[in-house]
Motif scaffolding. Structure first.
Motif, PDB file in Angstrom:
ATOM      1  N   ARG A  88       0.834  -1.198   0.000  1.00 24.99           N
ATOM      2  CA  ARG A  88       0.000   0.000   0.000  1.00 24.99           C
ATOM      3  C   ARG A  88       0.874   1.256   0.000  1.00 24.99           C
ATOM      4  O   ARG A  88       1.938   1.298   0.635  1.00 24.99           O
ATOM      5  CB  ARG A  88      -0.934   0.014   1.210  1.00 24.99           C
ATOM      6  N   SER A  90       0.589   4.184   1.368  1.00 24.06           N
ATOM      7  CA  SER A  90       0.839   4.852   2.657  1.00 24.06           C
ATOM      8  C   SER A  90       2.014   4.221   3.401  1.00 24.06           C
ATOM      9  O   SER A  90       2.706   4.903   4.168  1.00 24.06           O
ATOM     10  CB  SER A  90      -0.420   4.792   3.529  1.00 24.06           C
ATOM     11  N   LEU A  93       5.371   4.937   1.391  1.00 18.83           N
ATOM     12  CA  LEU A  93       5.843   6.300   1.646  1.00 18.83           C
ATOM     13  C   LEU A  93       6.820   6.357   2.810  1.00 18.83           C
ATOM     14  O   LEU A  93       7.653   7.261   2.891  1.00 18.83           O
ATOM     15  CB  LEU A  93       4.638   7.203   1.921  1.00 18.83           C
ATOM     16  N   ARG A  94       6.754   5.406   3.713  1.00 12.19           N
ATOM     17  CA  ARG A  94       7.689   5.357   4.848  1.00 12.19           C
ATOM     18  C   ARG A  94       9.050   4.808   4.431  1.00 12.19           C
ATOM     19  O   ARG A  94      10.016   4.903   5.193  1.00 12.19           O
ATOM     20  CB  ARG A  94       7.125   4.478   5.962  1.00 12.19           C
TER      21      ARG A  94
END
Length: 282
Positions: A88, A90, A93-94
């Motif tokens: 995913r 989100s 993005l980390r």
């Protein structure tokens, strides 16, 4: 070849039971969101073994390290379709990157294993039961008899072979930078300490040399004074005596000619007297 829509995915699931357990709420934009399951292995794990988790329990993937994650759901891909997997956005993005491949072969059946890598600069924390992964389905041109029957067919756990392949801490760029920074700080501390020691030794050396120089000067002064004090003093009347001792000698030398002259005069006087004859009186 075309990707399945949400409606087609729901329809196909009713026919082929694609995912177990299946939750219609996890079907979004033509993809199914898979959950992080009960097993995981992280390359920095001290015990060197996989972790068994319960729902709500968390794991940490440090920067620059690998992880092997197992899905909660069992996935079945029909022989007329192929699956595509990802993480995913989100979570991507980390900095979490899927490095295990991007497709699931026709005929595969079992839990999916995601090999992931933390390319970020901070720890990534995942919770068992969270929706972490995504799978899309797409049709083949027709059913195939060349279905997957390899080593991972029917897999449901992380095996010891899986763990052995990922064991050992990885020297990632972030980890190397951290170690370089630590070495730099240690070097600076040692250099500062060495500089302080050199300053201290320089001060001590200068102090000792200065003390030694002063001691030598003072010793020389005392030695000179001692030599001067022990030297015999000359008598104060010595010059006068020598002068006086010289004066009689000079007087005697001056008087000798006078005495000799007087002697000669006295000797000559009678002779002269006898030589003079008185003249006869006329």
């Amino acid at each position: 070849m075309s990707f399945w829509s949400t409606e087609r995915l729901l329809q196909k699931h009713r026919l082929d039971k694609l995912i177990d357990p299946f939750d219609p709420q996890c079907v979004k934009q033509g993809a199914y969101e898979l959950s992080f399951g009960s097993e995981a292995f992280i390359s920095t794990e001290l015990k060197g073994t996989k972790q068994t988790l319960v729902t709500g329990e968390q794991i940490v993937i440090p920067p620059g390290q690998f992880g092997l994650l197992l899905t909660e759901e069992v996935v079945h891909v029909p022989n007329h379709a192929i699956g595509f997997i990802s993480i995913r956005f989100s979570i991507k993005l980390r900095g979490l990157v899927n490095v295990s491949g991007f497709h699931v072969d026709p005929g595969f059946n079992g839990r999916l294993k995601f090999a992931v890598y933390n390319a970020g600069s901070q720890n990534i924390i995942l919770t068992c039961g969270d929706r972490v992964f995504i799978i899309w389905f797409s049709d083949l041109s027709g059913p195939t008899r060349d279905v997957y029957d390899g080593d991972h067919a029917g897999q449901t756990v992380i095996t010891s072979e899986d763990v052995m392949q990922l064991q050992g801490e990885v020297a990632s760029p972030a980890e190397l930078k951290r170690k370089i920074d630590e070495l730099k700080r240690e070097f600076e501390q040692r250099f500062t300490s060495l500089d302080d020691k050199i300053t201290i030794w320089r001060t001590v050396t200068i102090t000792l040399l200065s003390g030694l120089f002063v001691a030598v000067i003072v010793g020389m002064i005392f030695l000179a004074l001692r030599i001067y004090a022990e030297r015999p003093a000359a008598p104060s009347n010595q010059p006068a005596q020598s002068t006086r001792s010289q004066e009689p000698t000079q007087d005697l030398k001056q008087r000798e000619p006078a005495a000799n002259q007087k002697t000669e005069n006295s000797a000559n006087t009678p002779n002269n007297t006898s030589a003079i004859k008185p003249e006869p009186t006329k």
